[in-house]
Scaffold this motif. Structure first.
Motif, PDB file in Angstrom:
ATOM      1  N   LEU A  20     114.156  -3.580  -0.007  1.00  0.00           N
ATOM      2  CA  LEU A  20     114.142  -2.111   0.441  1.00  0.00           C
ATOM      3  C   LEU A  20     115.380  -1.622   0.985  1.00  0.00           C
ATOM      4  N   SER A  21     115.681  -0.387   0.915  1.00  0.00           N
ATOM      5  CA  SER A  21     116.745   0.127   1.672  1.00  0.00           C
ATOM      6  C   SER A  21     116.126   0.586   2.978  1.00  0.00           C
ATOM      7  N   ASP A  22     117.236   0.970   3.666  1.00  0.00           N
ATOM      8  CA  ASP A  22     116.687   1.251   5.052  1.00  0.00           C
ATOM      9  C   ASP A  22     115.827   2.434   5.283  1.00  0.00           C
ATOM     10  N   ARG A  23     116.198   3.420   4.319  1.00  0.00           N
ATOM     11  CA  ARG A  23     115.373   4.847   4.130  1.00  0.00           C
ATOM     12  C   ARG A  23     113.811   4.343   3.580  1.00  0.00           C
ATOM     13  N   GLU A  24     113.766   3.121   2.811  1.00  0.00           N
ATOM     14  CA  GLU A  24     112.561   2.857   2.283  1.00  0.00           C
ATOM     15  C   GLU A  24     111.907   2.240   3.437  1.00  0.00           C
ATOM     16  N   MET A  53     115.640 -11.894   1.207  1.00  0.00           N
ATOM     17  CA  MET A  53     116.224 -11.897   2.685  1.00  0.00           C
ATOM     18  C   MET A  53     115.794 -10.874   3.610  1.00  0.00           C
ATOM     19  N   MET A  54     115.639 -11.242   4.997  1.00  0.00           N
ATOM     20  CA  MET A  54     115.423 -10.120   5.988  1.00  0.00           C
ATOM     21  C   MET A  54     116.480 -10.200   6.988  1.00  0.00           C
ATOM     22  N   ASP A  55     117.174  -9.116   7.007  1.00  0.00           N
ATOM     23  CA  ASP A  55     118.100  -8.904   8.179  1.00  0.00           C
ATOM     24  C   ASP A  55     117.457  -8.367   9.419  1.00  0.00           C
ATOM     25  N   SER A  56     118.498  -7.869  10.296  1.00  0.00           N
ATOM     26  CA  SER A  56     118.013  -7.655  11.658  1.00  0.00           C
ATOM     27  C   SER A  56     117.241  -6.242  11.617  1.00  0.00           C
ATOM     28  N   PHE A  57     117.609  -5.362  10.583  1.00  0.00           N
ATOM     29  CA  PHE A  57     117.069  -4.059  10.599  1.00  0.00           C
ATOM     30  C   PHE A  57     115.457  -4.090  10.272  1.00  0.00           C
ATOM     31  N   ARG A  60     113.080  -6.026  12.538  1.00  0.00           N
ATOM     32  CA  ARG A  60     112.848  -5.106  13.679  1.00  0.00           C
ATOM     33  C   ARG A  60     111.731  -4.245  13.223  1.00  0.00           C
ATOM     34  N   LEU A  92     120.265 -16.098  12.912  1.00  0.00           N
ATOM     35  CA  LEU A  92     120.698 -14.795  13.059  1.00  0.00           C
ATOM     36  C   LEU A  92     119.983 -14.357  14.661  1.00  0.00           C
ATOM     37  N   GLY A  93     119.049 -15.215  15.206  1.00  0.00           N
ATOM     38  CA  GLY A  93     118.729 -15.116  16.535  1.00  0.00           C
ATOM     39  C   GLY A  93     117.586 -14.275  16.466  1.00  0.00           C
TER      40      GLY A  93
END
Lengths: 123, 134
Positions: A20-24, A53-57, A60, A92-93
């Protein structure tokens, strides 16, 4: 691509099907909050099996979604976090603190059923 | 053997493109799925930093392979406001954008090498490497 959200009795099942993009992600957040209210759902399953993958954005955002759903009376469980994705999250914490997780869809459903049954029994 | 890809970061969809390129190159080079995921996550974080702090920038991913070592180098550059205190930015729990501040220290843990060059007002260059002995 929007994330499909299916109604299954008292529960909603949202299956993320591709990166997913941030907007999605933000769109998904709005859609889910709206559905939880309109369907008076008691539980939400967030299936992330397809995410490589799952990043911090995104983690959260998922955590906020779980907290928002809770304020509307629905319990959320994230299912299908891949082992290497979990490893990267920890490095990543990010620990998704306060969010329910289960191995797969089946266990997630069993978890939600046990939670909502306990609640009804207690009344 | 070597490969180099440049991904301009202007829109949020470019973050997805950059990390997919990184994953593809890592897998092609024989890195494990776990390492490819760590790399993709690190690229996603630095790409988002570009969008948030500098609005646009470029991520260059290059791979090289010789008898002893396989290596992926990611360089993220922007001409944004720069980082005032690099040491502070690398401390766990610090954030200049009001987030929870897990950004750069977290990224450093995902990679084998991690360096930042930044001058206040003159942009930022983050360079990070993942390698594997053959």
């Amino acid at each position: 691509m929007p994330v499909p959200i299916l109604k299954q009795g008292d529960f909603l099942i949202a299956t993320v099907q591709s990166a997913l993009s941030d907007r999605e992600v933000l769109q998904f957040q709005d859609d889910l909050a709206e559905r939880v209210g309109s369907f008076r759902s008691r539980g939400v399953i967030l299936d992330v099996t397809a995410l490589d993958m799952m990043d911090s954005f995104v983690s959260r955002a998922f955590r906020s979604m779980a907290l928002m759903a809770k304020l509307k009376g629905a319990e959320t469980v994230i299912v299908g976090i891949q082992p290497e994705v979990a490893f990267a999250l920890v490095q990543l914490g990010l620990t998704l603190e306060g969010v329910n997780t289960a191995l797969d869809l089946e266990e997630g459903l069993a978890f939600l059923r046990s939670l909502t049954r306990r609640r009804t029994d207690g009344r | 053997m070597g490969d180099e890809v440049r991904v301009p970061i202007v829109y949020d969809t470019d973050i997805v493109a950059a990390r997919s390129e990184g994953r593809r190159m890592a897998l092609e080079l024989g890195f494990s799925r776990t390492d490819a995921t760590l790399l993709a996550t690190a690229i996603s974080e630095v790409a988002r930093n570009i969008l948030i702090h500098a609005r646009e920038g470029i991520i260059t991913i290059s791979s090289s392979l010789n008898d002893e070592i396989a290596e992926i180098v990611v360089v993220a550059t922007d001409e944004g406001p720069g980082i005032q205190d690099v040491e502070m930015a690398l401390r766990d729990g610090y954030s200049s954008s009001g987030g929870l501040g897990l950004g750069l220290p977290g990224v450093r843990r995902l990679m084998d090498e991690f360096r930042i060059n930044s001058e206040d007002g003159k942009g930022t260059e983050v360079s990070m490497t993942m390698w594997r002995r053959q």
